[in-house]
Scaffold this active site. Structure first.
Site, PDB file in Angstrom:
ATOM      1  N   THR A  70       0.864  -1.175   0.000  1.00  0.00           N
ATOM      2  CA  THR A  70       0.000   0.000   0.000  1.00  0.00           C
ATOM      3  C   THR A  70       0.898   1.222   0.000  1.00  0.00           C
ATOM      4  O   THR A  70       1.972   1.207   0.578  1.00  0.00           O
ATOM      5  CB  THR A  70      -0.920   0.003   1.231  1.00  0.00           C
ATOM      6  OG1 THR A  70      -1.661  -1.205   1.225  1.00  0.00           O
ATOM      7  CG2 THR A  70      -1.878   1.166   1.218  1.00  0.00           C
TER       8      THR A  70
ATOM      9  N   ASN B  85      -2.843  -4.631  -1.407  1.00  0.00           N
ATOM     10  CA  ASN B  85      -3.066  -5.391  -0.172  1.00  0.00           C
ATOM     11  C   ASN B  85      -1.796  -6.093   0.269  1.00  0.00           C
ATOM     12  O   ASN B  85      -0.962  -5.498   0.918  1.00  0.00           O
ATOM     13  CB  ASN B  85      -4.231  -6.367  -0.300  1.00  0.00           C
ATOM     14  CG  ASN B  85      -4.814  -6.689   1.063  1.00  0.00           C
ATOM     15  OD1 ASN B  85      -4.880  -5.805   1.908  1.00  0.00           O
ATOM     16  ND2 ASN B  85      -5.221  -7.917   1.300  1.00  0.00           N
TER      17      ASN B  85
ATOM     18  N   SER C  17     -12.216  -1.559   3.385  1.00  0.00           N
ATOM     19  CA  SER C  17     -10.827  -1.098   3.473  1.00  0.00           C
ATOM     20  C   SER C  17     -10.594  -0.384   4.799  1.00  0.00           C
ATOM     21  O   SER C  17     -11.543  -0.047   5.519  1.00  0.00           O
ATOM     22  CB  SER C  17     -10.567  -0.146   2.309  1.00  0.00           C
ATOM     23  OG  SER C  17      -9.301   0.438   2.422  1.00  0.00           O
TER      24      SER C  17
END
Ligand code: DON
Length: 297
Positions: free
Chosen positions: A109, A129, A180
């Site tokens: 990320t 991810n 998320s």
């Protein structure tokens, strides 16, 4: 007075064999007994140097330059053998470049905080991810597909890779987007951008952003200390507060007496923050936990 015929690349075998036999020929091995300390030392040191070359230079010659001739030349091997010292083992680091095996690819990320000269602010977090996402590259396009399915709750109560649990609300369903933790954020003051902030870090993202903002606004810390000071993270389950290794021990001791459990862990987040004062002057901070940087145009 012998010729050796053996396997070429892409086996390292023939090249290693030639290298090792040549290197030991620079000492008179026949003076020693098999498995005597002298013979073993010489032979091990030849192995060390040859295998270091294996790691650095050898591979399929359809893809890399075939260095076999150089590697088995007496000129090269004699210079390689110069560091042989019968009094001591040669440290392996002295004969080849050791790649740190503990160096880990990060989970994937990335956050960027931007402010332009007109005062427009952008805060973007993007995620694959996990490590290399799903480890699948889109042919011809040059990017990885993510493994974002892990952000769904795969089964009630089963933690995902960040230890987050969930139930019905975040269960897998057709056309549904997974939950998320990304928190790209702009704090406004008098309607104008004041703090632009965000970070990677899975479930630690919201805590890192929250603590960084509190550090600036409530604790009046400089942007740099706000980002780089020790952080802590709690996410309901597990029933543990994670703290960075440099977290004040005193605070931990007192809270432990109140039934808090702490666990030390590596860096929490890699927060990228811009703070803009009333005069429009910006201070940008790249988290020193990572290899992040600030750029000013
Ligand atoms: O969207 C999320 O919350 C996760 N995909 C973020 C993963 C992440 O931050 C991993 N990198 N450190």
């Amino acid at each position: 007075d012998h010729q050796i015929v053996s396997m070429p690349m892409p086996s390292s075998g023939g090249t290693l064999l030639a290298q090792m036999l040549k290197m030991v020929s620079y000492e008179d091995l026949s003076k020693y007994q098999m498995n005597s300390e002298e013979a073993v030392q010489i032979m091990v040191e030849a192995e060390r140097r040859a295998y270091a070359d294996r790691a650095e230079y050898m591979g399929d010659p359809d893809f890399i330059e075939d260095k076999t001739q150089m590697l088995i030349s007496n000129d090269y091997l004699k210079s390689r053998w110069k560091s042989f010292d019968k009094n001591t083992a040669t440290p392996s680091k002295d004969v080849g470049k050791i790649i740190n095996p503990n160096q880990k690819e990060s989970t994937e990320t990335t956050h960027i905080s931007i402010l332009d000269k007109f005062g427009n602010a952008v805060s973007v977090t993007t995620t694959l991810n996990g490590l290399y996402g799903s480890k699948t590259v889109v042919s011809g396009a040059g990017f990885f597909l993510n493994n974002e399915m892990d952000d769904f709750s795969v089964k009630p109560g089963v933690p995902n890779m960040f230890g987050a649990v969930g139930g019905e609300a975040n269960k897998i369903e057709p056309n549904k987007r997974m939950l998320s933790s990304m928190t790209p954020t702009i704090v406004l003051k008098n309607g104008k951008p004041y703090i632009v902030v965000g970070t990677p870090g899975g479930t630690t993202i919201p805590t890192s952003v929250y603590q960084s903002i509190v550090n600036v606004i409530d604790f009046k810390m400089t942007p740099s200390s706000a980002v780089n000071s020790a952080k802590f993270h709690h996410q309901w389950l597990p029933e543990v507060v994670f703290v960075e290794k440099n977290f004040p021990e005193n605070t931990l001791k007192i809270l432990e007496q109140k039934n808090y459990k702490f666990e030390k862990r590596g860096g929490i987040g890699r927060t990228e923050m811009i703070v803009i004062d009333e005069n429009g002057n910006a201070t940008a901070v790249a988290d020193s936990r990572g290899d992040d940087s600030v750029a000013v145009e």
